[in-house]
Design a protein around this motif. Structure first.
Motif, PDB file in Angstrom:
ATOM      1  N   GLU A  16       9.107  10.864  14.974  1.00  0.00           N
ATOM      2  CA  GLU A  16       7.882  10.196  15.278  1.00  0.00           C
ATOM      3  C   GLU A  16       7.545   8.925  14.641  1.00  0.00           C
ATOM      4  N   MET A  17       8.133   8.565  13.525  1.00  0.00           N
ATOM      5  CA  MET A  17       8.009   7.348  12.963  1.00  0.00           C
ATOM      6  C   MET A  17       8.978   6.425  13.826  1.00  0.00           C
ATOM      7  N   THR A  18       9.942   6.820  14.271  1.00  0.00           N
ATOM      8  CA  THR A  18      10.839   5.907  15.416  1.00  0.00           C
ATOM      9  C   THR A  18      10.125   5.458  16.569  1.00  0.00           C
ATOM     10  N   ALA A  19       9.353   6.452  17.066  1.00  0.00           N
ATOM     11  CA  ALA A  19       8.690   5.984  18.402  1.00  0.00           C
ATOM     12  C   ALA A  19       7.527   5.103  18.216  1.00  0.00           C
ATOM     13  N   ILE A  20       6.932   5.528  17.053  1.00  0.00           N
ATOM     14  CA  ILE A  20       5.872   4.449  16.288  1.00  0.00           C
ATOM     15  C   ILE A  20       6.241   3.094  16.158  1.00  0.00           C
ATOM     16  N   ALA A  21       7.585   2.785  15.552  1.00  0.00           N
ATOM     17  CA  ALA A  21       7.997   1.641  15.246  1.00  0.00           C
ATOM     18  C   ALA A  21       8.550   0.815  16.379  1.00  0.00           C
ATOM     19  N   GLU A  22       9.245   1.765  17.485  1.00  0.00           N
ATOM     20  CA  GLU A  22       9.543   0.907  18.706  1.00  0.00           C
ATOM     21  C   GLU A  22       8.270   0.570  19.536  1.00  0.00           C
ATOM     22  N   GLU A  23       7.327   1.373  19.734  1.00  0.00           N
ATOM     23  CA  GLU A  23       5.894   1.007  20.313  1.00  0.00           C
ATOM     24  C   GLU A  23       5.505  -0.298  19.648  1.00  0.00           C
ATOM     25  N   ALA A  24       5.177  -0.208  18.206  1.00  0.00           N
ATOM     26  CA  ALA A  24       4.769  -1.331  17.759  1.00  0.00           C
ATOM     27  C   ALA A  24       5.455  -2.729  17.724  1.00  0.00           C
ATOM     28  N   THR A  62       7.139  -3.348  20.563  1.00  0.00           N
ATOM     29  CA  THR A  62       7.009  -3.677  21.761  1.00  0.00           C
ATOM     30  C   THR A  62       5.784  -4.652  21.926  1.00  0.00           C
ATOM     31  N   HIS A  63       4.619  -4.013  21.298  1.00  0.00           N
ATOM     32  CA  HIS A  63       3.510  -4.772  21.464  1.00  0.00           C
ATOM     33  C   HIS A  63       3.158  -5.776  20.266  1.00  0.00           C
ATOM     34  N   GLU A  64       4.076  -5.922  19.342  1.00  0.00           N
ATOM     35  CA  GLU A  64       4.093  -7.015  18.212  1.00  0.00           C
ATOM     36  C   GLU A  64       2.840  -6.707  17.370  1.00  0.00           C
ATOM     37  N   TRP A  65       2.702  -5.287  17.055  1.00  0.00           N
ATOM     38  CA  TRP A  65       1.861  -4.955  16.056  1.00  0.00           C
ATOM     39  C   TRP A  65       2.567  -4.663  14.750  1.00  0.00           C
ATOM     40  N   THR A  66       2.910  -6.016  13.964  1.00  0.00           N
ATOM     41  CA  THR A  66       3.901  -6.222  12.974  1.00  0.00           C
ATOM     42  C   THR A  66       3.325  -5.354  11.776  1.00  0.00           C
ATOM     43  N   ARG A  67       2.210  -5.162  11.392  1.00  0.00           N
ATOM     44  CA  ARG A  67       1.820  -4.455  10.236  1.00  0.00           C
ATOM     45  C   ARG A  67       2.064  -3.009  10.689  1.00  0.00           C
ATOM     46  N   ILE A  68       1.898  -2.481  11.520  1.00  0.00           N
ATOM     47  CA  ILE A  68       2.336  -1.029  12.009  1.00  0.00           C
ATOM     48  C   ILE A  68       3.740  -0.744  11.851  1.00  0.00           C
ATOM     49  N   ALA A  73      13.978  -4.322   6.987  1.00  0.00           N
ATOM     50  CA  ALA A  73      13.229  -4.754   7.888  1.00  0.00           C
ATOM     51  C   ALA A  73      11.712  -4.593   7.525  1.00  0.00           C
ATOM     52  N   ALA A  74      11.396  -3.733   6.610  1.00  0.00           N
ATOM     53  CA  ALA A  74       9.983  -3.600   6.244  1.00  0.00           C
ATOM     54  C   ALA A  74       9.780  -4.838   5.376  1.00  0.00           C
ATOM     55  N   VAL A  75      10.810  -5.352   4.564  1.00  0.00           N
ATOM     56  CA  VAL A  75      10.579  -6.816   3.905  1.00  0.00           C
ATOM     57  C   VAL A  75      10.246  -7.833   4.651  1.00  0.00           C
ATOM     58  N   PHE A  76      11.033  -8.015   5.720  1.00  0.00           N
ATOM     59  CA  PHE A  76      10.846  -9.189   6.713  1.00  0.00           C
ATOM     60  C   PHE A  76       9.528  -8.940   7.537  1.00  0.00           C
ATOM     61  N   LEU A  77       9.206  -7.785   7.986  1.00  0.00           N
ATOM     62  CA  LEU A  77       8.175  -7.679   8.628  1.00  0.00           C
ATOM     63  C   LEU A  77       6.801  -7.823   7.944  1.00  0.00           C
ATOM     64  N   ARG A  78       6.836  -7.630   6.752  1.00  0.00           N
ATOM     65  CA  ARG A  78       5.599  -7.672   5.918  1.00  0.00           C
ATOM     66  C   ARG A  78       5.580  -9.162   5.261  1.00  0.00           C
ATOM     67  N   GLU A  79       6.592  -9.822   5.374  1.00  0.00           N
ATOM     68  CA  GLU A  79       6.560 -11.359   5.012  1.00  0.00           C
ATOM     69  C   GLU A  79       6.069 -11.962   6.154  1.00  0.00           C
ATOM     70  N   LYS A  80       6.590 -11.493   7.320  1.00  0.00           N
ATOM     71  CA  LYS A  80       5.908 -11.968   8.627  1.00  0.00           C
ATOM     72  C   LYS A  80       4.337 -11.946   9.012  1.00  0.00           C
ATOM     73  N   HIS A  81       3.794 -10.951   8.489  1.00  0.00           N
ATOM     74  CA  HIS A  81       2.547 -10.805   8.709  1.00  0.00           C
ATOM     75  C   HIS A  81       1.587 -11.066   7.638  1.00  0.00           C
ATOM     76  N   GLY A  82       2.176 -11.592   6.348  1.00  0.00           N
ATOM     77  CA  GLY A  82       1.472 -12.044   5.256  1.00  0.00           C
ATOM     78  C   GLY A  82       0.752 -10.747   4.495  1.00  0.00           C
ATOM     79  N   ALA A  83       1.675  -9.790   4.390  1.00  0.00           N
ATOM     80  CA  ALA A  83       1.298  -8.573   3.727  1.00  0.00           C
ATOM     81  C   ALA A  83       0.732  -8.887   2.105  1.00  0.00           C
ATOM     82  N   SER A  84       0.094  -7.917   1.534  1.00  0.00           N
ATOM     83  CA  SER A  84      -0.319  -8.407   0.214  1.00  0.00           C
ATOM     84  C   SER A  84       0.867  -8.298  -0.889  1.00  0.00           C
TER      85      SER A  84
END
Length: 122
Positions: free
Chosen positions: A43-51, A53-59, A86-97
């Motif tokens: 399920e997490m793989t499917a969600i990561a792929e969908e996110a 695709t839609h550039e939902w970086t936080r998700i 990948a999570a580090v990169f994505l979190r940096e990209k969207h300005g995570a806490s």
């Protein structure tokens, strides 16, 4: 699981696909906590792929972080490390806490340390 399923149903009614993905991710976490690791990873793989695709970086970052935890629990440290990085990169990209970023960085360091120890052992 009952609460997670109800949240998923409610998210489906709103029609907001991003909120639905977030609800699916929370449900996948419940599967993870129940020890249903293959189902959670799928399920997490499917969600990561969908996110992605839609550039939902936080998700996507959240999905990769938690899928990394599943891989870690399954003993697949190489896959866990890839997801944590990948999570580090994505979190940096969207300005995570700072806390979220630190969580991902700590996971990377731990897995790298374990892998280094395994490679150094005779």
């Amino acid at each position: 699981m009952e609460v997670a399923n109800e949240a998923l149903r409610q998210a489906r009614f709103t029609g907001d696909r991003e909120q639905l993905a977030a609800a699916r991710l929370r449900r996948a976490q419940v599967l993870q906590f129940q020890g249903k690791l293959p189902e959670a990873a799928s399920e997490m793989t499917a969600i990561a792929e969908e996110a992605a695709t839609h550039e939902w970086t936080r998700i996507e970052a959240f999905a990769r972080q938690h899928r990394g935890k599943v891989h870690f629990d399954q003993g697949d440290l190489v896959a866990a490390l890839a997801d944590f990085k990948a999570a580090v990169f994505l979190r940096e990209k969207h300005g995570a806490s700072a806390d979220q970023l630190e969580s991902s960085l700590t996971a990377v360091l731990i897995v790298e340390s374990i892998l280094d120890e395994r490679h150094a052992a005779p």
